[in-house]
Design a protein around this motif. Structure first.
Motif, PDB file in Angstrom:
ATOM      1  N   TYR A  96      21.785  52.464  32.100  1.00  0.00           N
ATOM      2  CA  TYR A  96      22.825  53.370  32.595  1.00  0.00           C
ATOM      3  C   TYR A  96      22.521  54.803  32.177  1.00  0.00           C
ATOM      4  CZ  TYR A  96      25.955  49.677  34.164  1.00  0.00           C
ATOM      5  OH  TYR A  96      26.513  48.625  34.848  1.00  0.00           O
TER       6      TYR A  96
ATOM      7  N   GLU B 217      21.392  56.979  46.829  1.00  0.00           N
ATOM      8  CA  GLU B 217      21.777  55.610  47.119  1.00  0.00           C
ATOM      9  C   GLU B 217      22.324  55.586  48.539  1.00  0.00           C
ATOM     10  OE1 GLU B 217      24.298  51.961  45.130  1.00  0.00           O
ATOM     11  OE2 GLU B 217      24.841  53.991  44.568  1.00  0.00           O
TER      12      GLU B 217
ATOM     13  N   ARG C 296      31.778  46.975  49.560  1.00  0.00           N
ATOM     14  CA  ARG C 296      32.117  46.539  48.201  1.00  0.00           C
ATOM     15  C   ARG C 296      31.434  47.428  47.166  1.00  0.00           C
ATOM     16  NH1 ARG C 296      36.034  44.147  45.625  1.00  0.00           N
ATOM     17  NH2 ARG C 296      35.321  42.918  43.893  1.00  0.00           N
ATOM     18  N   ARG C 297      30.175  47.777  47.404  1.00  0.00           N
ATOM     19  CA  ARG C 297      29.460  48.687  46.499  1.00  0.00           C
ATOM     20  C   ARG C 297      30.085  50.082  46.527  1.00  0.00           C
ATOM     21  NH1 ARG C 297      24.521  48.528  49.062  1.00  0.00           N
ATOM     22  NH2 ARG C 297      23.947  50.424  47.955  1.00  0.00           N
TER      23      ARG C 297
ATOM     24  N   GLU D 188      32.962  50.136  44.281  1.00  0.00           N
ATOM     25  CA  GLU D 188      32.492  50.252  42.901  1.00  0.00           C
ATOM     26  C   GLU D 188      32.238  51.713  42.532  1.00  0.00           C
ATOM     27  OE1 GLU D 188      28.332  49.175  41.260  1.00  0.00           O
ATOM     28  OE2 GLU D 188      29.521  47.333  41.075  1.00  0.00           O
TER      29      GLU D 188
ATOM     30  N   ALA E 120      34.295  53.768  39.695  1.00  0.00           N
ATOM     31  CA  ALA E 120      33.556  54.381  38.592  1.00  0.00           C
ATOM     32  C   ALA E 120      33.886  55.867  38.466  1.00  0.00           C
ATOM     33  CB  ALA E 120      32.057  54.189  38.787  1.00  0.00           C
TER      34      ALA E 120
ATOM     35  N   ARG F 257      23.610  52.886  36.989  1.00  0.00           N
ATOM     36  CA  ARG F 257      22.617  51.925  36.472  1.00  0.00           C
ATOM     37  C   ARG F 257      21.383  51.961  37.348  1.00  0.00           C
ATOM     38  NH1 ARG F 257      20.907  48.472  33.194  1.00  0.00           N
ATOM     39  NH2 ARG F 257      19.969  46.473  33.683  1.00  0.00           N
TER      40      ARG F 257
ATOM     41  N   GLU G 125      17.333  50.616  37.976  1.00  0.00           N
ATOM     42  CA  GLU G 125      16.301  49.604  37.736  1.00  0.00           C
ATOM     43  C   GLU G 125      15.019  50.063  38.406  1.00  0.00           C
ATOM     44  OE1 GLU G 125      17.514  45.701  38.986  1.00  0.00           O
ATOM     45  OE2 GLU G 125      18.954  45.516  37.341  1.00  0.00           O
TER      46      GLU G 125
ATOM     47  N   VAL H 258      21.513  50.341  41.037  1.00  0.00           N
ATOM     48  CA  VAL H 258      21.984  48.964  41.188  1.00  0.00           C
ATOM     49  C   VAL H 258      23.398  48.758  40.643  1.00  0.00           C
ATOM     50  CG1 VAL H 258      19.672  47.958  41.211  1.00  0.00           C
ATOM     51  CG2 VAL H 258      20.893  48.227  39.039  1.00  0.00           C
ATOM     52  N   GLY H 259      24.005  49.795  40.084  1.00  0.00           N
ATOM     53  CA  GLY H 259      25.354  49.634  39.559  1.00  0.00           C
ATOM     54  C   GLY H 259      25.975  50.953  39.145  1.00  0.00           C
ATOM     55  N   HIS H 260      27.268  50.894  38.884  1.00  0.00           N
ATOM     56  CA  HIS H 260      28.046  52.081  38.530  1.00  0.00           C
ATOM     57  C   HIS H 260      29.108  51.679  37.511  1.00  0.00           C
ATOM     58  CE1 HIS H 260      26.905  51.884  42.779  1.00  0.00           C
ATOM     59  NE2 HIS H 260      26.486  53.112  42.610  1.00  0.00           N
ATOM     60  N   ARG H 261      29.451  52.608  36.654  1.00  0.00           N
ATOM     61  CA  ARG H 261      30.486  52.385  35.650  1.00  0.00           C
ATOM     62  C   ARG H 261      31.178  53.705  35.374  1.00  0.00           C
ATOM     63  NH1 ARG H 261      27.858  49.486  30.599  1.00  0.00           N
ATOM     64  NH2 ARG H 261      27.807  51.624  29.903  1.00  0.00           N
TER      65      ARG H 261
END
Length: 137
Positions: free
Chosen positions: A19, A57, A74-75, A78, A82, A106, A108, A121-124
């Motif tokens: 992250y 992205e 859905r992403r 997210e 976030a 996030r 990768e 590949v992700g978020h927070r």
């Protein structure tokens, strides 16, 4: 004045996976190479080498399979969450509120055309620690 390549420009080494704090610099509708409507989100990252300070992205929402479009939505939810936003069922996907928001992204490792690159590949949510990704992108 002659411009020269820096040592970091030559290496294929990418930052470690994990992250990273970032700011959404832009979020806009675009058209893919195949003519599908998609959203491009550009993140300005801090705590990475300058050559990797910006990462994009893509979310294909039209022209993809029904399952693919559902996964992209859905992403997107997210990303909104976030950023401290709570989209509701039936809301229009409005990108303006995302711009300037801080979050953790996030990353990768991935490969594109035989070269290493970073993939989101992700978020927070970003815990407020006073850091900002200023001046990037």
């Amino acid at each position: 004045m002659t411009r020269r390549f820096e040592p970091g420009d030559i290496t294929d080494e990418v930052p470690v996976e994990g992250y990273y704090p970032g700011v959404i610099r832009s979020a806009r509708w675009r058209e893919s190479e195949r003519g599908s409507r998609m959203i491009q989100v550009l993140y300005a990252l801090s705590d990475v080498a300058p050559a990797y300070g910006c990462v994009a992205e893509y979310f294909v929402l039209e022209g993809a399979s029904e399952r693919g479009a559902a996964m992209a939505r859905r992403r997107m939810v997210e990303v909104f969450r976030a950023c401290g936003l709570e989209p509701q069922a039936g809301d229009a996907i409005s990108l303006g509120p995302l711009v300037g928001r801080e979050l953790l992204v996030r990353l990768e490792h991935d490969e594109y055309r035989g070269r290493p690159r970073l993939r989101v590949v992700g978020h927070r949510e970003l815990e407020s620690d006073g850091k900002e990704a200023e001046g990037l992108c």
